[in-house]
Structure formats: C-alpha cells, structure tokens
Design an enzyme around this catalytic site. Structure first.
Site, PDB file in Angstrom:
ATOM      1  N   LYS A 194       0.822  -1.220   0.000  1.00 33.40           N
ATOM      2  CA  LYS A 194       0.000   0.000   0.000  1.00 33.40           C
ATOM      3  C   LYS A 194       0.857   1.272   0.000  1.00 33.40           C
ATOM      4  O   LYS A 194       0.601   2.192  -0.753  1.00 33.40           O
ATOM      5  CB  LYS A 194      -0.925   0.036   1.226  1.00 33.40           C
ATOM      6  CG  LYS A 194      -1.980  -1.036   1.240  1.00 33.40           C
ATOM      7  CD  LYS A 194      -3.077  -0.697   2.243  1.00 33.40           C
ATOM      8  CE  LYS A 194      -2.571  -0.562   3.659  1.00 33.40           C
ATOM      9  NZ  LYS A 194      -2.330  -1.841   4.334  1.00 33.40           N
ATOM     10  N   ARG A 226     -11.469   1.094   9.458  1.00 36.27           N
ATOM     11  CA  ARG A 226     -10.925  -0.205   9.854  1.00 36.27           C
ATOM     12  C   ARG A 226     -12.021  -1.195  10.214  1.00 36.27           C
ATOM     13  O   ARG A 226     -11.764  -2.392  10.313  1.00 36.27           O
ATOM     14  CB  ARG A 226     -10.038  -0.030  11.096  1.00 36.27           C
ATOM     15  CG  ARG A 226      -8.590   0.141  10.777  1.00 36.27           C
ATOM     16  CD  ARG A 226      -7.755   0.079  12.042  1.00 36.27           C
ATOM     17  NE  ARG A 226      -6.563   0.896  11.912  1.00 36.27           N
ATOM     18  CZ  ARG A 226      -5.484   0.538  11.243  1.00 36.27           C
ATOM     19  NH1 ARG A 226      -5.430  -0.624  10.656  1.00 36.27           N
ATOM     20  NH2 ARG A 226      -4.456   1.335  11.172  1.00 36.27           N
ATOM     21  N   ARG A 279      12.208  -7.001   5.827  1.00 33.16           N
ATOM     22  CA  ARG A 279      12.138  -5.539   5.669  1.00 33.16           C
ATOM     23  C   ARG A 279      13.114  -4.850   6.616  1.00 33.16           C
ATOM     24  O   ARG A 279      13.283  -5.261   7.766  1.00 33.16           O
ATOM     25  CB  ARG A 279      10.707  -5.084   5.971  1.00 33.16           C
ATOM     26  CG  ARG A 279      10.527  -3.574   5.902  1.00 33.16           C
ATOM     27  CD  ARG A 279       9.093  -3.217   5.755  1.00 33.16           C
ATOM     28  NE  ARG A 279       8.333  -3.338   6.998  1.00 33.16           N
ATOM     29  CZ  ARG A 279       7.052  -3.013   7.104  1.00 33.16           C
ATOM     30  NH1 ARG A 279       6.384  -2.590   6.062  1.00 33.16           N
ATOM     31  NH2 ARG A 279       6.426  -3.152   8.260  1.00 33.16           N
ATOM     32  N   ARG A 281      12.349  -3.265  12.387  1.00 34.20           N
ATOM     33  CA  ARG A 281      11.359  -2.873  13.401  1.00 34.20           C
ATOM     34  C   ARG A 281      11.087  -4.035  14.340  1.00 34.20           C
ATOM     35  O   ARG A 281      11.048  -5.190  13.927  1.00 34.20           O
ATOM     36  CB  ARG A 281      10.040  -2.473  12.741  1.00 34.20           C
ATOM     37  CG  ARG A 281      10.054  -1.084  12.243  1.00 34.20           C
ATOM     38  CD  ARG A 281       8.619  -0.653  11.912  1.00 34.20           C
ATOM     39  NE  ARG A 281       8.648   0.509  11.056  1.00 34.20           N
ATOM     40  CZ  ARG A 281       7.947   0.651   9.936  1.00 34.20           C
ATOM     41  NH1 ARG A 281       7.120  -0.296   9.558  1.00 34.20           N
ATOM     42  NH2 ARG A 281       8.036   1.736   9.230  1.00 34.20           N
ATOM     43  N   ARG A 302      -0.752  -9.275  13.833  1.00 31.95           N
ATOM     44  CA  ARG A 302      -1.249  -8.118  13.078  1.00 31.95           C
ATOM     45  C   ARG A 302      -2.115  -8.564  11.905  1.00 31.95           C
ATOM     46  O   ARG A 302      -3.155  -7.967  11.613  1.00 31.95           O
ATOM     47  CB  ARG A 302      -0.067  -7.307  12.529  1.00 31.95           C
ATOM     48  CG  ARG A 302       0.377  -6.193  13.440  1.00 31.95           C
ATOM     49  CD  ARG A 302       1.847  -5.852  13.234  1.00 31.95           C
ATOM     50  NE  ARG A 302       2.112  -5.117  12.020  1.00 31.95           N
ATOM     51  CZ  ARG A 302       3.322  -5.054  11.453  1.00 31.95           C
ATOM     52  NH1 ARG A 302       4.339  -5.683  11.989  1.00 31.95           N
ATOM     53  NH2 ARG A 302       3.507  -4.344  10.365  1.00 31.95           N
TER      54      ARG A 302
END
Ligand SMILES: [Zn+2]
Length: 217
Positions: A14, A89, A128, A161, A172
């Site tokens: 996204k 959401r 990532r 992260r 998540r």
C-alpha cells in the site's frame, strides 16, 4: 474526482503505491497514523483530546477517529480527491464515514484492495529494513540499499522494526483479517471495490493501477 480508500494487509505494498499515486495524481495520501500524530502535535481541541486518550494508554474510539478524519478531509487539499489509508478499519467506522462523507461532499468512489497470500507477506515483512531517520523502507532480498545496512537517502544505519518478526506479524495479520474482511464485502456490495494482485512486481501492479485510475478520471 478520485476519493480513494486503499486497503490490503500489512506488507501488500500500500505504501509503495500510495507514494506514486500521491505524486502523479496530486492526491493527498492520508494515513490515520500520520493523522493522529499531526493532530496531537497541532494543539487543536480535537488533537488535545486525542493526546489525552493516547497518553492514558486507551484506544481512540470510532466517534473521535471519524471526527478527526472529517476535520482532515474537509481541508481544501482534499477538494479534488484523496487517498485514505488505514481508515475505515471496521464496519461501524465505514458506516459512520458514509454519512459524514456525504455531509462534506467527499464520498468514496473507489476502493482499491491489494491482496496477497500470507506466506509471501511474512517473508516480505521479516526481510524488511527501515531507516529510523527518514522512514525509507528497504528489503534485504528485493530492495537492497546501495551499501549494505545503510540508508541510500540519508546514510543512517537501517534497523529491523521490533514487530517485524513472524510471531508479531501473524498477530497483526489476524487482526487485519478479522476486522477488514467484512469491510471488503461492504464496499463490494456498493460496487466500489476493485481487487489487485499484490504478488505482482511493483511495476506490473503500477501499470494495472494506472489503467484503473485513468478510467475513473
Ligand atoms: Zn534514511
């Protein structure tokens, strides 16, 4: 007018696609995370209220979230369209936003959904790396920085992260599916949903998105 909601699981791409759509189509990319941070920093009455809630460790409820989105999307830079990311959401938020958007003349006319199988998402997220200074995102397999472990843009050492590990990411992902699956249906019934294949290379998906956006203009 392109009033777009961007949907898709974390890691589907996204952010990557929002960046060029924002640039090429001059549409403000409004992510709820940024919006909350900006509002809290602005010192506006609504921002202060949100700050108080967040500092208490509580979740900002749908009513306040909608009020904040309304405030942001009422600004003149959204008159020619917007790209909304991370909102709504939930179904209650989507229903509330339907009404508010009508009131302020900012009705959603396109929902772009980028889907991608879980195993690919897990690989993408765990490989990532991000720049803690400028926010640039890299990938040790597919988008390596020029110098290993160093941000191309600002020279800062890259980090992984804390929640970009498989266990946290699966939580998540599960949250995303449980709250968002019904939303996809909600927008499909309104005839606004267009699905895209997030396993495609960035450039290939970009071509498809461009075609769609050109047809909507
Ligand atoms: Zn950087």
């Amino acid at each position: 007018m392109l009033n777009i909601i961007l949907m898709g699981p974390p890691g589907a791409g996204k952010g990557t696609h929002a960046a060029w759509i924002e640039r090429d189509y001059k549409l403000p990319h409004i992510s709820t995370g940024d919006m909350f941070r900006e509002a809290m920093a602005s010192g506006s009455p609504l921002g202060n209220k949100i700050k108080e809630i967040v500092n208490r460790g509580d979740l900002v409820n749908d009513e306040l979230t909608c009020a904040l989105v309304k405030e942001r999307l009422s600004k003149p830079d959204c008159a020619k369209g917007y790209l909304l990311d991370g909102f709504p959401r939930t179904i209650p938020q989507a229903e509330a936003w339907d009404k508010i958007a009508k009131e302020i003349g900012r009705e959603v006319n396109l929902v772009v959904n980028i889907s991608c199988p879980d195993d690919i998402l897990v690989t993408r997220i765990t490989t990532r790396r991000v720049c803690p200074k400028c926010g640039a995102s890299y990938n040790v397999l597919t988008l390596k920085p020029k110098k290993e472990g160093i941000c191309d843009t600002c020279g800062t050492p890259l980090i992984q992260r804390k929640d970009d590990n498989e266990a946290s990411f699966k939580v998540r992902l599960a949250n995303y599916y449980s709250s968002t699956a019904p939303l996809l249906d909600f927008y499909k019934k309104k005839g606004l949903l267009v699905d895209f294949d997030g396993t495609l290379a960035v450039d290939a998906l970009k071509v498809q998105l461009k075609k769609l956006l050109a047809s909507k203009r």
